[in-house]
Scaffold this active site. Structure first.
Site, PDB file in Angstrom:
ATOM      1  CB  SER A   7      -0.911   0.012   1.225  1.00  0.00           C
ATOM      2  OG  SER A   7      -1.560   1.254   1.349  1.00  0.00           O
ATOM      3  CG  HIS A  32      -4.170  -1.187  -1.957  1.00  0.00           C
ATOM      4  ND1 HIS A  32      -5.249  -1.928  -2.401  1.00  0.00           N
ATOM      5  CD2 HIS A  32      -4.660  -0.352  -1.015  1.00  0.00           C
ATOM      6  CE1 HIS A  32      -6.331  -1.552  -1.760  1.00  0.00           C
ATOM      7  NE2 HIS A  32      -6.009  -0.584  -0.917  1.00  0.00           N
ATOM      8  CG  ASP A  34      -5.162   3.074   0.456  1.00  0.00           C
ATOM      9  OD1 ASP A  34      -6.174   2.359   0.386  1.00  0.00           O
ATOM     10  OD2 ASP A  34      -4.082   2.683   0.925  1.00  0.00           O
ATOM     11  CG  MET A  36      -8.342   7.861   1.541  1.00  0.00           C
ATOM     12  SD  MET A  36      -7.632   7.612   3.193  1.00  0.00           S
ATOM     13  CE  MET A  36      -5.928   8.055   2.887  1.00  0.00           C
ATOM     14  CG  HIS A  66      -9.297   1.071  -1.269  1.00  0.00           C
ATOM     15  ND1 HIS A  66      -8.835   0.868   0.017  1.00  0.00           N
ATOM     16  CD2 HIS A  66     -10.662   1.109  -1.174  1.00  0.00           C
ATOM     17  CE1 HIS A  66      -9.873   0.799   0.844  1.00  0.00           C
ATOM     18  NE2 HIS A  66     -10.984   0.947   0.152  1.00  0.00           N
ATOM     19  CG  MET A  68     -11.215   4.316   1.094  1.00  0.00           C
ATOM     20  SD  MET A  68      -9.967   4.160   2.385  1.00  0.00           S
ATOM     21  CE  MET A  68      -8.477   4.311   1.381  1.00  0.00           C
ATOM     22  CG  MET A 137     -12.120  -1.777   4.025  1.00  0.00           C
ATOM     23  SD  MET A 137     -10.443  -1.464   3.420  1.00  0.00           S
ATOM     24  CE  MET A 137      -9.731  -0.529   4.783  1.00  0.00           C
ATOM     25  CG  ASP A 175      -6.317  -2.089   2.873  1.00  0.00           C
ATOM     26  OD1 ASP A 175      -5.303  -2.027   3.593  1.00  0.00           O
ATOM     27  OD2 ASP A 175      -6.741  -1.120   2.216  1.00  0.00           O
ATOM     28  N   GLY A 176      -5.563  -3.845   5.899  1.00  0.00           N
ATOM     29  CA  GLY A 176      -5.553  -3.193   7.202  1.00  0.00           C
ATOM     30  C   GLY A 176      -4.923  -4.018   8.303  1.00  0.00           C
TER      31      GLY A 176
END
Length: 218
Positions: A7, A32, A34, A36, A66, A68, A137, A175-176
């Site tokens: 990520s 990956h 992210d 946002m 991804h 968000m 998630m 993920d996480g």
């Protein structure tokens, strides 16, 4: 096939190109990303210029976006122009998930759907036959460095059962909070795409990728 997807949220942007190349050269073939917007989650991250730069640095990598963000479909042309391979949206962020999946496919990209820790797996059943990947998630979306939530293991198993009902072998991404201590139980539960940030980028990137690969390829 099990896939490691480092990520970018945990990158040190003082030497982003160096870190990305280190992960790729050690065998990470998916990144990956992210995205946002400060609305769907209380944080802001990468925009199209950064994503285009990643594609320039790693022309052959699979870029897993991804989203968000609220109304993720508004920027479909931008994700395509950036070179995204997979666009994953949150089921909680769209009114018409079927149309969202179709839009992603019409733009030549694979479609993923993500669910937050509190969202039941049943929420994605209406598009289970349409998507190419399901993202579970295992932390609250929006920030890196959180601890893995064990409830994700049950959701992975539930997703596996749902896919079996429909005769599907869709990728299950998690993920996480994933690290070398818990990755095996996540794989055993049925996930095959592992997203991890700090466990890759916070120390020796090459060594970290190689160690994760041992578990994934074991």
């Amino acid at each position: 096939m099990n896939i490691l997807a480092p990520s970018m949220l945990s990158l040190d942007f003082r030497h982003m190109e160096e870190d990305l190349l280190a992960a790729y050269n050690a065998g990470a073939r998916q990144i990956h990303v992210d995205v946002m917007d400060g609305n769907f989650v209380p944080n802001i991250s990468f925009g199209p210029p950064v994503i285009k730069y990643v594609r320039k640095v790693l022309p052959d990598v699979t870029m897993d976006m991804h989203l968000m963000v609220t109304e993720p479909g508004r920027y479909m042309d931008k994700w395509k122009a950036c070179g995204a391979d997979i666009v994953t949206f949150h089921i909680e962020a769209v009114m018409d998930p079927v149309q969202m999946v179709r839009s992603i496919h019409e733009n030549g990209m694979r479609a993923g759907v993500a669910i937050k820790p509190a969202t039941p797996v049943s929420a994605i059943e209406e598009i289970i036959t349409e998507v190419d990947m399901i993202l579970i998630m295992s932390v609250e979306p929006g920030f890196g460095g959180q601890s893995f939530m064990p409830v994700a293991l049950d959701k992975i198993r539930e997703t596996v059962l749902l896919l079996e009902e429909y005769g599907l072998k869709t990728d299950i991404e998690v993920d996480g909070g994933i690290n070398l201590k818990n990755v095996d139980e996540i794989l055993e539960a049925g996930a095959n795409v592992i997203v991890t940030g700090s466990a890759i980028f916070d120390s020796d990137i090459t060594s970290n990728v190689l160690n994760f690969r041992k578990h994934l390829e074991g």
